[in-house]
Scaffold this motif. Structure first.
Motif, PDB file in Angstrom:
ATOM      1  N   PRO A 127       0.533  -1.585  -0.078  1.00 13.75           N
ATOM      2  CA  PRO A 127      -0.210   0.517  -0.268  1.00 13.75           C
ATOM      3  C   PRO A 127       1.003   0.880   0.119  1.00 13.75           C
ATOM      4  O   PRO A 127       1.938   1.249  -0.322  1.00 13.75           O
ATOM      5  N   PRO A 128       0.393   2.665   0.252  1.00 16.50           N
ATOM      6  CA  PRO A 128       0.811   3.818  -0.145  1.00 16.50           C
ATOM      7  C   PRO A 128       1.886   3.970   0.830  1.00 16.50           C
ATOM      8  O   PRO A 128       1.110   3.405   2.085  1.00 16.50           O
ATOM      9  N   GLY A 129       3.136   4.597   1.168  1.00 12.99           N
ATOM     10  CA  GLY A 129       3.888   4.809   2.658  1.00 12.99           C
ATOM     11  C   GLY A 129       4.519   3.719   2.430  1.00 12.99           C
ATOM     12  O   GLY A 129       5.486   3.446   3.984  1.00 12.99           O
ATOM     13  N   ALA A 130       4.237   2.246   2.571  1.00 16.46           N
ATOM     14  CA  ALA A 130       4.894   0.798   3.240  1.00 16.46           C
ATOM     15  C   ALA A 130       5.702   1.070   2.074  1.00 16.46           C
ATOM     16  O   ALA A 130       6.435   0.882   1.156  1.00 16.46           O
ATOM     17  N   LYS A 168      -4.098   6.180 -12.942  1.00 11.95           N
ATOM     18  CA  LYS A 168      -3.966   6.795 -12.519  1.00 11.95           C
ATOM     19  C   LYS A 168      -5.435   6.649 -11.269  1.00 11.95           C
ATOM     20  O   LYS A 168      -6.207   5.858 -11.407  1.00 11.95           O
ATOM     21  N   ALA A 169      -5.476   8.023 -10.100  1.00 12.74           N
ATOM     22  CA  ALA A 169      -6.718   6.610  -9.362  1.00 12.74           C
ATOM     23  C   ALA A 169      -8.110   7.600  -9.765  1.00 12.74           C
ATOM     24  O   ALA A 169      -8.308   8.105 -10.291  1.00 12.74           O
ATOM     25  N   ARG A 170      -9.249   6.426  -9.596  1.00  8.13           N
ATOM     26  CA  ARG A 170     -10.292   7.052  -9.320  1.00  8.13           C
ATOM     27  C   ARG A 170     -11.326   7.141  -8.711  1.00  8.13           C
ATOM     28  O   ARG A 170     -10.895   6.609  -7.627  1.00  8.13           O
ATOM     29  N   ALA A 223     -11.582   2.341  -4.128  1.00  3.64           N
ATOM     30  CA  ALA A 223     -12.221   2.638  -2.969  1.00  3.64           C
ATOM     31  C   ALA A 223     -11.372   4.197  -2.583  1.00  3.64           C
ATOM     32  O   ALA A 223     -12.470   4.446  -2.102  1.00  3.64           O
ATOM     33  N   ALA A 224     -10.465   3.747  -2.389  1.00  3.89           N
ATOM     34  CA  ALA A 224      -9.606   4.531  -1.787  1.00  3.89           C
ATOM     35  C   ALA A 224      -8.910   5.927  -2.371  1.00  3.89           C
ATOM     36  O   ALA A 224      -8.670   6.657  -2.398  1.00  3.89           O
ATOM     37  N   HIS A 225      -8.864   5.422  -3.354  1.00  7.95           N
ATOM     38  CA  HIS A 225      -9.216   6.498  -5.064  1.00  7.95           C
ATOM     39  C   HIS A 225      -7.548   6.861  -4.682  1.00  7.95           C
ATOM     40  O   HIS A 225      -7.304   8.028  -4.806  1.00  7.95           O
ATOM     41  N   ILE A 226      -6.696   6.403  -4.808  1.00 10.64           N
ATOM     42  CA  ILE A 226      -5.156   6.701  -4.856  1.00 10.64           C
ATOM     43  C   ILE A 226      -4.952   5.113  -6.210  1.00 10.64           C
ATOM     44  O   ILE A 226      -5.165   4.482  -6.879  1.00 10.64           O
ATOM     45  N   PRO A 227      -3.606   6.312  -6.889  1.00  7.91           N
ATOM     46  CA  PRO A 227      -3.184   5.376  -8.074  1.00  7.91           C
ATOM     47  C   PRO A 227      -2.385   4.039  -8.108  1.00  7.91           C
ATOM     48  O   PRO A 227      -2.019   3.570  -6.835  1.00  7.91           O
ATOM     49  N   ALA A 228      -2.291   3.310  -9.027  1.00  9.24           N
ATOM     50  CA  ALA A 228      -1.027   2.123  -8.528  1.00  9.24           C
ATOM     51  C   ALA A 228      -0.247   2.356  -9.748  1.00  9.24           C
ATOM     52  O   ALA A 228       0.068   3.229 -10.609  1.00  9.24           O
ATOM     53  N   TYR A 229       0.996   1.427  -8.824  1.00 12.82           N
ATOM     54  CA  TYR A 229       1.944   1.588 -10.402  1.00 12.82           C
ATOM     55  C   TYR A 229       2.510  -0.108 -10.683  1.00 12.82           C
ATOM     56  O   TYR A 229       2.555  -0.651  -9.168  1.00 12.82           O
ATOM     57  N   LEU A 230       3.682  -0.761 -11.431  1.00 14.18           N
ATOM     58  CA  LEU A 230       3.631  -1.545 -11.730  1.00 14.18           C
ATOM     59  C   LEU A 230       5.407  -1.096 -12.561  1.00 14.18           C
ATOM     60  O   LEU A 230       5.330  -1.082 -13.092  1.00 14.18           O
ATOM     61  N   GLU A 231       5.851  -2.387 -12.198  1.00  9.01           N
ATOM     62  CA  GLU A 231       6.715  -2.740 -13.581  1.00  9.01           C
ATOM     63  C   GLU A 231       6.635  -4.428 -14.110  1.00  9.01           C
ATOM     64  O   GLU A 231       6.706  -5.051 -13.069  1.00  9.01           O
ATOM     65  N   ASN A 232       6.111  -4.471 -15.484  1.00 12.11           N
ATOM     66  CA  ASN A 232       5.571  -4.953 -16.078  1.00 12.11           C
ATOM     67  C   ASN A 232       7.067  -5.592 -16.518  1.00 12.11           C
ATOM     68  O   ASN A 232       7.491  -5.418 -17.336  1.00 12.11           O
ATOM     69  N   SER A 233       8.125  -7.375 -16.708  1.00 12.39           N
ATOM     70  CA  SER A 233       8.828  -7.814 -17.134  1.00 12.39           C
ATOM     71  C   SER A 233       8.235  -8.708 -18.672  1.00 12.39           C
ATOM     72  O   SER A 233       9.458  -9.334 -18.888  1.00 12.39           O
ATOM     73  N   LYS A 234       7.109  -8.097 -18.805  1.00  7.49           N
ATOM     74  CA  LYS A 234       6.657  -9.389 -20.377  1.00  7.49           C
ATOM     75  C   LYS A 234       6.599  -8.400 -21.021  1.00  7.49           C
ATOM     76  O   LYS A 234       5.064  -8.417 -20.761  1.00  7.49           O
ATOM     77  N   GLU A 235       7.146  -7.991 -22.318  1.00  6.33           N
ATOM     78  CA  GLU A 235       6.076  -7.517 -23.183  1.00  6.33           C
ATOM     79  C   GLU A 235       4.177  -7.919 -23.360  1.00  6.33           C
ATOM     80  O   GLU A 235       4.106  -7.501 -23.684  1.00  6.33           O
ATOM     81  N   ARG A 236       4.423  -9.081 -23.924  1.00  4.69           N
ATOM     82  CA  ARG A 236       3.408 -10.067 -23.843  1.00  4.69           C
ATOM     83  C   ARG A 236       1.947  -9.474 -22.402  1.00  4.69           C
ATOM     84  O   ARG A 236       0.993  -9.323 -23.304  1.00  4.69           O
ATOM     85  N   ALA A 259      10.114   8.270  -7.094  1.00  4.43           N
ATOM     86  CA  ALA A 259       9.712   8.923  -7.608  1.00  4.43           C
ATOM     87  C   ALA A 259       8.317   9.316  -8.280  1.00  4.43           C
ATOM     88  O   ALA A 259       7.616  10.313  -9.361  1.00  4.43           O
ATOM     89  N   HIS A 260       7.513   8.506  -7.991  1.00  3.58           N
ATOM     90  CA  HIS A 260       5.894   9.121  -8.012  1.00  3.58           C
ATOM     91  C   HIS A 260       5.228   9.433  -6.673  1.00  3.58           C
ATOM     92  O   HIS A 260       5.748   9.111  -5.883  1.00  3.58           O
ATOM     93  N   PRO A 261       4.045   9.681  -6.515  1.00  6.85           N
ATOM     94  CA  PRO A 261       3.501  10.324  -5.906  1.00  6.85           C
ATOM     95  C   PRO A 261       2.797   8.649  -4.838  1.00  6.85           C
ATOM     96  O   PRO A 261       2.857   8.144  -5.766  1.00  6.85           O
ATOM     97  N   PRO A 262       1.929   9.183  -3.523  1.00  5.34           N
ATOM     98  CA  PRO A 262       1.707   8.029  -2.877  1.00  5.34           C
ATOM     99  C   PRO A 262       1.105   6.749  -3.983  1.00  5.34           C
ATOM    100  O   PRO A 262       0.121   7.690  -5.082  1.00  5.34           O
ATOM    101  N   HIS A 263       1.263   5.777  -3.774  1.00  6.61           N
ATOM    102  CA  HIS A 263       0.251   4.420  -4.571  1.00  6.61           C
ATOM    103  C   HIS A 263       0.984   3.442  -4.573  1.00  6.61           C
ATOM    104  O   HIS A 263       1.749   3.278  -3.618  1.00  6.61           O
TER     105      HIS A 263
END
Length: 197
Positions: free
Chosen positions: A73-76, A195-197, A151-164, A116-120
């Motif tokens: 979660p954000p802040g961890a 983006k947050a929804r 429900a928390a209206h917070i963005p999400a981030y990931l590093e994808n290691s498979k182009e497919r 480098a990104h806002p809380p997510h």
């Protein structure tokens, strides 16, 4: 779709999710490069789950124990505490000095990107047994977490290691920020933001 019932991972299920992630990532070019093959994957992912993702984060698993996720979660803060020694020893024993060096370089890159990104919310892994891939199970796991994230209206981030897998993540609202090579010799990763929804 052949989705399986999904439940939250319990605090002591590091062995279960470690096995799931290792199985799901056994053909992953970035992880194969980082760990020097598949030998260090299960011990490393198990240690990561025990000391970080199930301690400060959360995850989900299918009832049959063949697919799951790990999130922060954000802040961890990403750190393994006492698990650092266990993690390093596992990688060294099963992958060698090169694997330890490579995995540390990738970990440093990933930590820098997160800062480098806002809380997510951070998706570390979504893994499905290869024999079950393409049957909607990954999507069911993703929707389970995204309902909480939205429900928390917070963005999400990931590093994808498979182009497919880019299209899979795009279907759930993630957009490619950039294609990046974490360190010299490593295969590329695609940094993705929702983006947050």
């Amino acid at each position: 779709m052949n989705a399986k019932p999904i439940r939250p991972l319990a605090a002591g299920e590091h062995e279960l999710i470690g096995r799931i992630v290792a199985t799901g990532f056994a053909d992953d070019a970035v992880n194969l490069w980082a760990f020097g093959g598949t030998g260090a994957m299960k011990p490393a992912f198990t240690t990561m789950a025990k000391y970080l993702y199930l301690k400060r984060g959360f995850g989900h698993v299918t009832a049959d124990g063949r697919a799951g996720t790990l999130w922060l979660p954000p802040g961890a803060k990403k750190g393994y505490g006492l698990g650092n020694l266990s993690l390093g020893a596992s990688i060294l024993r099963h992958g060698g000095v090169g694997a330890l060096k490579n995995s540390l370089a990738i970990d440093a890159f990933m930590a820098k990107q997160r800062k480098a990104h806002p809380p997510h919310y951070y998706l570390f892994a979504i893994a499905v047994d290869p024999s079950l891939q393409g049957k909607g199970i990954g999507g069911a796991l993703m929707r389970e977490a995204l309902s909480e994230i939205d429900a928390a209206h917070i963005p999400a981030y990931l590093e994808n290691s498979k182009e497919r897998n880019i299209t899979f993540y795009q279907n759930y609202g993630f957009e490619v920020l950039e294609e990046a090579v974490p360190t010299k010799g490593c295969p590329p990763m695609w940094l993705m933001w929702r983006k947050a929804r």
